[in-house]
Design an enzyme around this catalytic site. Structure first.
Site, PDB file in Angstrom:
ATOM      1  CB  SER A  16      98.197  51.192  71.927  1.00  0.00           C
ATOM      2  OG  SER A  16      97.014  51.792  72.419  1.00  0.00           O
ATOM      3  CE1 TYR A  71     102.071  54.843  74.352  1.00  0.00           C
ATOM      4  CE2 TYR A  71      99.973  54.820  73.656  1.00  0.00           C
ATOM      5  CZ  TYR A  71     100.740  54.125  74.231  1.00  0.00           C
ATOM      6  OH  TYR A  71     100.623  52.984  74.767  1.00  0.00           O
TER       7      TYR A  71
END
Length: 263
Positions: free
Chosen positions: A141, A154
């Site tokens: 990401s 995350y």
């Protein structure tokens, strides 16, 4: 394009990015092993793909946040010699204050985003190394390089995916084994609903479709990229970031405390 005997194993394949990878790889001629928790969705996707592309689709229902599920996929990767491509796509997010979740909820995300990806890579790589061929695609990401409030866990897990992939790239640089890390930004998947943030809350114009994301990632793979950032238009920004990162690393290898820390 795959060979007739090539098989791709895709985790998190029942929807979103994983389902689009399944579609695109089937179109290239890959046979598929689709891994996810939801058997009904896997079955529906498998039926569509076999009808459209005449490939073999095998389903492996497994929860990769649990030891039993990881073991099942590890065994498949170790024993199925047809597998030439592993897409480590399965992942989860909880976009909220770190203190709003339990230790077990955090551990489940760590197990899925980090432990499962690591162990599946370890299961696949010995055969890839022996064959001197094979590809692993790890989905990270843009939060691999940035953390905001409510993204601590995350972002941390995706930073692991990026640096883990970098290390494997260096280790296998002189071989025929390829490791690509893909860094999407905001992508229209179900992860947002599960994370506690609805699509309507995301900034307008920032959300990429899963189809565009996967198509760009596969184009990057075909072009030989080790790190693919589908939404980044100005690659000079990334090049400057990499130059600065390497400069900091190199300048830190002095063995001497910086003067600002002197008495």
């Amino acid at each position: 394009m795959s060979t007739a005997s090539s098989t791709a194993l895709i985790t998190g394949a029942s929807s979103g990015i994983g389902a689009v990878y399944a579609d695109r790889l089937a179109a290239q001629g890959y046979n598929l092993i689709l891994v996810a928790r939801r058997a009904d969705r896997l079955q529906a996707l498998a039926q569509q793909l076999t009808e459209r592309f005449a490939v073999t689709v095998t389903l492996l229902v497994a929860d990769l946040s649990a030891e039993e599920g990881i073991n099942a996929v590890e065994n498949e990767l170790r024993n199925n010699e047809a597998i030439t491509l592993l897409v480590n796509n399965a992942g989860a997010a909880h976009m909220a204050s770190f203190l709003d979740s339990s230790a077990q909820a955090h551990q489940d995300i760590i197990t899925l985003n980090i432990t499962a990806l690591t162990r599946l890579s370890l299961a696949a790589l010995p055969r890839f190394k022996a064959r001197n061929a094979g590809t692993i695609i790890n989905i990270a990401s843009t939060l691999s390089i940035h953390a905001r409030d409510e993204t601590a866990l995350y972002s941390g897990t995706k930073a692991f995916v990026l640096n883990f992939s970098r290390g494997l790239q260096a280790e296998f640089a002189q071989s025929g084994v390829r490791i690509q890390v893909v860094m999407p930004s905001i992508t229209a998947t179900e992860i947002w609903g599960h994370s506690g943030i609805a699509h309507a809350q995301l900034p307008e114009g920032t959300v990429m479709t899963t189809e565009d994301m996967v198509d760009a990632a596969l184009a990057g793979l075909a072009q030989g990229e080790n790190i693919t950032i589908p939404p980044l238009h100005d690659m000079a920004l990334w090049e400057r970031y990499e130059e600065a990162r390497l400069a900091v690393f190199g300048a830190s290898r002095t063995g001497v405390p910086a003067p600002r820390y002197g008495k």
